[in-house]
Design an enzyme around this catalytic site. Structure first.
Site, PDB file in Angstrom:
ATOM      1  N   TYR A  44      42.631  35.736  43.297  1.00 32.55           N
ATOM      2  CA  TYR A  44      42.493  35.236  41.925  1.00 32.55           C
ATOM      3  C   TYR A  44      41.219  34.388  41.792  1.00 32.55           C
ATOM      4  O   TYR A  44      40.441  34.547  40.841  1.00 32.55           O
ATOM      5  CB  TYR A  44      43.715  34.406  41.568  1.00 32.55           C
ATOM      6  CG  TYR A  44      43.664  33.742  40.211  1.00 32.55           C
ATOM      7  CD1 TYR A  44      43.929  34.466  39.055  1.00 32.55           C
ATOM      8  CD2 TYR A  44      43.344  32.388  40.098  1.00 32.55           C
ATOM      9  CE1 TYR A  44      43.882  33.852  37.814  1.00 32.55           C
ATOM     10  CE2 TYR A  44      43.291  31.774  38.861  1.00 32.55           C
ATOM     11  CZ  TYR A  44      43.555  32.509  37.712  1.00 32.55           C
ATOM     12  OH  TYR A  44      43.496  31.905  36.490  1.00 32.55           O
ATOM     13  N   SER A  48      38.223  29.642  35.595  1.00 28.80           N
ATOM     14  CA  SER A  48      39.318  28.784  36.062  1.00 28.80           C
ATOM     15  C   SER A  48      38.745  27.749  37.013  1.00 28.80           C
ATOM     16  O   SER A  48      37.671  27.945  37.612  1.00 28.80           O
ATOM     17  CB  SER A  48      40.376  29.623  36.795  1.00 28.80           C
ATOM     18  OG  SER A  48      41.286  28.803  37.497  1.00 28.80           O
TER      19      SER A  48
END
Length: 582
Positions: free
Chosen positions: A466, A453
């Site tokens: 995350y 990501s």
């Protein structure tokens, strides 16, 4: 290798032939190219000899076979008649042929001869085209001078430039007569193929064979390339196309389906001298193909290689995608199928995976649905074994499954952190390990794609946990890429920014419950929808990463900017992290 020698006559030419293996088993004839002899097959033949009656011979002009004077005796029809003479002498029925380089060129001549199917049961072609097919391919490319066609033609011309020198009457003889070539040849093969010199067996006649074999070039190259007369064949053909071949570009084989009614093709990340660099691979692929021809039934991995129509860039490939039931995983599965791949779609939501499979089926593709919780190591291990047994070892693995966690790290529970790490990081590592081991053992290369990501390199408050898992995926991928490079397995880390996927609406917010949780999810989901970057765009970048073997792929403009800011102005990246986006 315990060869049994014999002699076969074709007209006035004596051919030195050797045999081994099981006398009553199907016969496999091995045909070498320039500048080799039957010793080219010294590592392949012992493996094949466990199941087959194996025959090899020194083609005319090489080794212990006769070397007629002049160039005319080395024209392709004469060489094809030599092959037929050997087959007729060593077996009562048709033989299977495995051939390399000029051995493959002359076998193409043989299989395109009328009645060839009565004497040749199958043909495994390695690094050797049909010269008439090649001449036609070149003419067509140059007659339609698009940038792509011209680039392909010029690339092959550059790769074949040495053949011009080989056809000259004096220069090549002087060149090859100037050195003691055995040690030079071994070092050359080590440099271009990565092959250990001890794995290369050359005949004592190597120096003489290099010069004698030049007559193959003089007798055939110009007549066939400048005046092609392409023939066709009904003999089953398996082409092993080496994408790192220094002499032959993979594109020259794209027209083979016109001329071979029963064709299978496997592209390999290997160089020209595959019998030296990957003998076990040749033996395995040849055995699988020959046994399929003999039995009349194939295997999942072989069936996938059958060429039945136009080929996409992923034709013949098996792709496994986790989290394929929705979002990026679903769009990637559909795009891969559109480009020729057979796809295994796994997801914790089996119904979602089945919906993806149904979408692929409507496109005429092939896909299979499996349930999988990537955080369950035992289930993942069983899944990889089941896939290999049912479909074969995958060529491409996309570790896409993941979840989100937002909110303050201080508010997160142990259970939330463990679940996040188990799915986003350990799940990716597990898929990479299990499937990576299979790819390495198979020895035919492959590609692993891991979904990271933009959060991996754009720190921000509210996404610390995350971001940590995705940063782990990024560094894991870059390290694994280095580890697997020698096995010709690429690894790509895909780093999307703000993309409208299902993961957004299901992201948990640490410290929030009930109505507050739902309100924050809806707000973030609405923001991502307004951004309008859809999963199919990410899928296209994933496909490009596989085809181009990209290492790190920031996706979306904000990801590209964030990647460069973090690398070159890290202080600015840290200051920007203080702004909450969630």
């Amino acid at each position: 290798m315990d060869w049994r020698p014999r002699t076969v006559q074709n007209g006035g030419v004596r051919l030195a032939v050797v045999e081994a293996g099981v006398p009553d088993a199907p016969t496999v004839v091995l045909v070498h190219g320039w500048p080799d002899t039957h010793h080219l097959w010294d590592q392949v033949a012992p493996v094949l000899a466990r199941r087959f009656h194996v025959v090899a011979y020194d083609t005319r002009g090489y080794g212990e076979s006769d070397a007629p004077a002049g160039d005319a005796p080395y024209a392709l029809p004469e060489l094809a008649r030599d092959l037929f003479a050997v087959i007729d002498a060593v077996t009562d029925g048709p033989a299977h042929v495995v051939a390399h380089d000029w051995g493959s060129v002359q076998t193409w001549e043989a299989v395109c001869t009328p009645g060839a199917a009565d004497r040749i049961a199958s043909f495994v072609s390695i690094s050797g085209p049909n010269l008439d097919h090649l001449g036609t391919w070149a003419r067509e490319k140059l007659s339609r001078p698009t940038p792509s066609n011209v680039a392909q033609a010029l690339s092959q011309v550059a790769s074949s430039a040495y053949t011009v020198m080989f056809q000259l009457p004096v220069v090549p003889k002087v060149f090859f007569g100037a050195l003691g070539w055995a040690p030079v040849w071994r070092r050359f093969l080590q440099a271009v193929e990565g092959t250990s010199p001890s794995a290369i067996t050359v005949a004592p006649s190597l120096h003489r064979d290099m010069i004698s074999g030049l007559r193959y070039y003089r007798a055939n190259i110009r007549p066939r390339l400048f005046h092609p007369s392409p023939g066709s064949t009904d003999v089953p053909v398996l082409e092993l196309v080496n994408t790192r071949d220094i002499a032959l570009r993979a594109a020259i084989f794209d027209n083979t389906p016109r001329y071979a009614s029963r064709l299978w093709r496997r592209d390999l990340p290997a160089g020209h001298w595959l019998p030296y660099s990957r003998p076990q691979l040749i033996a395995d692929r040849a055995t699988e193909f020959i046994e399929a021809v003999e039995s009349g039934s194939g295997s999942p991995s072989l069936d996938r290689l059958a060429v039945t129509g136009p080929r996409g860039p992923l034709a013949g490939r098996l792709a496994v995608i986790t989290g394929a039931g929705s979002g990026i995983g679903r769009e990637t599965a559909i795009l891969f199928a559109r480009n020729g791949a057979e796809v295994v779609c796994s997801d914790i939501d089996l119904d979602g995976a089945r919906t993806t499979v149904e979408a692929i089926a409507t496109l005429g593709g092939t896909a299979h649905a499996y349930p999988l919780d990537v955080s369950d190591d035992a289930a993942f291990a069983a899944f990889t074994e089941e896939v290999a047994k049912a479909h074969g070892v995958p060529d491409i693995v996309v570790n896409n499954a993941g979840i989100g966690l937002a909110g303050s790290l201080l508010d997160a529970t142990d259970a939330q952190i463990r679940r996040l790490v188990d799915i986003n990081l350990i799940g990716v590592a597990t898929g990479s390990r299990y499937f990576g081991r299979q790819m390495v053992e198979r020895g035919e290369g492959g590609h692993i794609v891991n979904l990271a990501s933009a959060a991996a390199f754009t720190p921000q408050r509210g996404l610390g946990a995350y971001a940590a898992t995705k940063a782990g995926v990024l560094l894991l991928s870059e390290s694994l890429r280095a580890e697997l490079a020698g096995a010709r397995i690429g690894v790509s880390a895909i780093c999307p920014g703000i993309v409208d996927t299902k993961i957004v609406s299901t992201t948990e917010f640490a410290g929030s419950t009930g109505a507050e949780q739902k309100r924050r999810q809806d707000r973030m989901d609405a923001a991502y929808r307004r951004r309008g970057y859809t999963p199919d765009k990410v899928a296209r970048r994933i496909l490009a990463a596989v085809l181009e073997n990209r290492a790190v792929v920031p996706v979306t403009p904000e990801a590209a900017v964030g990647y460069r800011v973090y690398r070159f102005v890290p202080a600015l990246s840290r200051r920007m992290a203080r702004t909450s986006l969630v």
